[in-house]
Design an enzyme around this catalytic site. Structure first.
Site: not given
Ligand code: AP5
Ligand code: ZN
Length: 214
Positions: A13, A88, A123, A156, A167
């Site tokens: 994402k 979410r 990552r 992270r 997760r």
């Molecule tokens: P990346 O682009 O970083 O993936 P992402 O989908 O952004 O992953 P996140 O871990 O950020 O998602 P998340 O939803 O778990 O975390 P968030 O920060 O929202 O890509 C991942 C890796 O793959 C990278 O190394 C990248 O280079 C690689 N990659 C990308 N594309 C690729 C490809 N095509 N091929 C190969 N490799 C590739 O949330 C974190 C925490 O915050 C949650 O667990 C929760 O506790 C809290 N939180 C956040 N939002 C909420 C909410 N709305 N409600 C409640 N809690 C929340």
């Molecule tokens: Zn992200």
């Protein structure tokens, strides 16, 4: 353009958000980045959120909806925005609708769990901007440094395998039902919904996402 990017942890994402925000000139709103900023600032909310995030759980809907309400009221959101990592839960999606937000597109990036576990171990992130890299699949120009600022990249705290698995479990239970929720909304003529396969090069996925938005 008002867009939601749906997808599990590590589905890409954040990586794809950068392309979309450039092409459509809309801000990226990542609740994960906002929470990590609060953690770094050491606010009471940030400290409480850190415990939940490190355990792989979800921060409460009330806190998240409060952050979103405030953020989308800002000037730069007038022409639209990209929501990354929000909503979410069904309650968050209902809360967004109750704010009167009319969505244009909802795009799900689909990646299977084992691929996600592999991605997360490699990552590296630039915390201040939220930019993500991967040591093998998407390396920075200079090892260990952010392309734009040259600042150091870090892992992270929630990217350890056990936390990633938790997760994923939470994603399947609480977030995946939003796929049906938005597919139904689309069937009723609200936001267009599409799922794109999220395995392939970053550029291939970008082209699929652009096609889904187009
Ligand atoms: P990346 O682009 O970083 O993936 P992402 O989908 O952004 O992953 P996140 O871990 O950020 O998602 P998340 O939803 O778990 O975390 P968030 O920060 O929202 O890509 C991942 C890796 O793959 C990278 O190394 C990248 O280079 C690689 N990659 C990308 N594309 C690729 C490809 N095509 N091929 C190969 N490799 C590739 O949330 C974190 C925490 O915050 C949650 O667990 C929760 O506790 C809290 N939180 C956040 N939002 C909420 C909410 N709305 N409600 C409640 N809690 C929340
Ligand atoms: Zn992200």
């Amino acid at each position: 353009m008002r867009v939601i990017l749906l997808g599990g942890p590590g589905s890409g994402k954040g990586t794809q958000a950068k392309f979309i925000t450039e092409k459509y000139a809309i801000p990226q709103i990542s609740t994960g980045d906002m929470l990590r900023a609060a953690v770094r600032e050491g606010t009471p909310m940030g400290l409480a959120a850190k415990k939940v995030m490190d355990a792989g759980g979800l921060v409460s809907d009330d806190i998240i909806l409060g952050l979103i309400r405030e953020r989308i009221a800002q000037d730069d959101c007038r022409n639209g925005f990209l929501l990354d990592g929000f909503p979410r839960t069904i309650a968050q999606a209902d809360g967004l609708a109750a704010m009167g937000v009319e969505l244009d597109r909802v795009v799900e990036i689909a990646v299977d769990d084992e691929e996600i576990v592999k991605r997360m171990s490699g990552r590296r992130v630039h915390l201040a901007s939220g930019r993500s890299y991967h040591v093998l699949y998407n390396p920075p120009k200079v090892e260990g440094k952010d392309d734009a600022t040259g600042e150091p990249l870090v892992q992270r705290d929630d990217d350890q395998e056990a936390t990633v698995r938790k997760r994923l479990e939470v994603y399947h239970e609480q977030t995946k039902p939003l796929v049906d929720y938005y597919a139904q909304a689309a069937a009723q003529g609200r936001a267009r919904f599409a799922t794109v396969p999220g395995v392939g090069s970053v550029e291939e996925i970008r082209d699929r996402v652009f096609a889904a938005l187009g």
